[in-house]
Design an enzyme around this catalytic site. Structure first.
Site, PDB file in Angstrom:
ATOM      1  N   ASP A 104       0.787  -1.226  -0.064  1.00 34.60           N
ATOM      2  CA  ASP A 104       0.033  -0.128   0.055  1.00 34.60           C
ATOM      3  C   ASP A 104       0.714   1.181   0.018  1.00 34.60           C
ATOM      4  O   ASP A 104       0.377   2.208  -0.818  1.00 34.60           O
ATOM      5  CB  ASP A 104      -0.950  -0.034   1.200  1.00 34.60           C
ATOM      6  CG  ASP A 104      -0.237  -0.245   2.555  1.00 34.60           C
ATOM      7  OD1 ASP A 104       0.966  -0.488   2.683  1.00 34.60           O
ATOM      8  OD2 ASP A 104      -0.770   0.014   3.602  1.00 34.60           O
ATOM      9  N   PHE A 156       1.185  11.605   7.457  1.00 44.02           N
ATOM     10  CA  PHE A 156       0.583  10.399   8.130  1.00 44.02           C
ATOM     11  C   PHE A 156      -0.909  10.131   7.025  1.00 44.02           C
ATOM     12  O   PHE A 156      -1.464  11.187   7.404  1.00 44.02           O
ATOM     13  CB  PHE A 156       0.326  10.400   9.314  1.00 44.02           C
ATOM     14  CG  PHE A 156      -0.135   8.978   9.913  1.00 44.02           C
ATOM     15  CD1 PHE A 156       1.162   8.051  10.206  1.00 44.02           C
ATOM     16  CD2 PHE A 156      -1.235   8.327   9.934  1.00 44.02           C
ATOM     17  CE1 PHE A 156       0.818   6.748  10.740  1.00 44.02           C
ATOM     18  CE2 PHE A 156      -1.612   7.196  10.438  1.00 44.02           C
ATOM     19  CZ  PHE A 156      -0.452   6.361  10.630  1.00 44.02           C
ATOM     20  N   ARG A 169      -9.160   2.070   7.568  1.00 46.53           N
ATOM     21  CA  ARG A 169      -8.869   1.165   6.227  1.00 46.53           C
ATOM     22  C   ARG A 169      -9.914   1.294   5.149  1.00 46.53           C
ATOM     23  O   ARG A 169      -9.418   1.046   4.001  1.00 46.53           O
ATOM     24  CB  ARG A 169      -8.463  -0.199   7.013  1.00 46.53           C
ATOM     25  CG  ARG A 169      -7.190  -0.460   7.437  1.00 46.53           C
ATOM     26  CD  ARG A 169      -6.859  -1.906   7.664  1.00 46.53           C
ATOM     27  NE  ARG A 169      -5.929  -2.069   8.578  1.00 46.53           N
ATOM     28  CZ  ARG A 169      -4.407  -2.043   8.448  1.00 46.53           C
ATOM     29  NH1 ARG A 169      -3.940  -1.926   7.390  1.00 46.53           N
ATOM     30  NH2 ARG A 169      -3.656  -2.555   9.497  1.00 46.53           N
TER      31      ARG A 169
END
Length: 183
Positions: A104, A156, A169
């Site tokens: 990812d 982030f 997620r």
């Protein structure tokens, strides 16, 4: 879950669902062109790569087999610890296979560097890497990544498989997490 559900947790949306899907299709086309006539063992790195890998293998026109590996160098924080543990190993023998690792995100590169050495020791014909996101500014080790979707700033990010403390997620976009969430 969409951006309205987590708007107070995000600084901003970095990539929309549509932008992500367009990039996945572009990566799949490049992979198909490079692997003509070859079967690919696609190895997803759990848990973050689930969304990327699912969409990527559906976009490929090549024959693929899939396996999963879970390695960890993260606790509940936002920085890599540099200590890697195998949480789930592959079920497939890599000997003589063309392996494509799907990630990812690549930030420090410490975990992926360890994973590459581990997989190369198993005798594959080739090992390449495909990642949706890469943070060049966060790199602590140099890693040759053949397929990079997008380079992002050292922020982030969450969504589309990326998490903070196992949350976010399931967002269908990628957003920058607001600092008040993780500080």
């Amino acid at each position: 879950m969409d951006s309205k559900d987590v708007s107070a947790d995000l600084a901003h949306v970095l990539y929309t669902k549509e932008e992500i899907q367009a990039k996945i299709e572009e990566l799949a086309a490049r992979i198909d062109a490079d692997y003509v006539g070859r079967d690919i063992l696609v190895v997803g790195v759990l848990k973050g790569a689930v969304m990327v890998m699912a969409d990527l293998v559906r976009a490929l026109h090549s024959h693929v087999t899939m396996d999963w590996m879970a390695v960890s160098s993260y606790g509940s924080g936002t920085q890599s610890s540099g200590v890697v543990r195998i949480l789930k190993d592959l079920d497939t023998d890599l000997l003589g296979k063309d392996v494509l690792i799907v990630e990812d995100i690549i930030d420090s590169g410490l975990t992926l560097s360890w994973l590459l050495a581990n997989l190369h020791s198993r005798g594959p014909a080739s090992v390449e890497i495909c990642t949706l996101l890469r943070k060049p500014e966060a790199a602590k080790v140099e890693i040759d990544v053949k397929y990079v979707g997008m380079e992002i700033p050292n922020e982030f990010v969450v969504g589309y498989g990326l998490d903070f403390d196992e949350k976010y997620r399931n967002l269908d976009f990628i957003g920058t997490l607001a600092p008040h969430i993780y500080e």
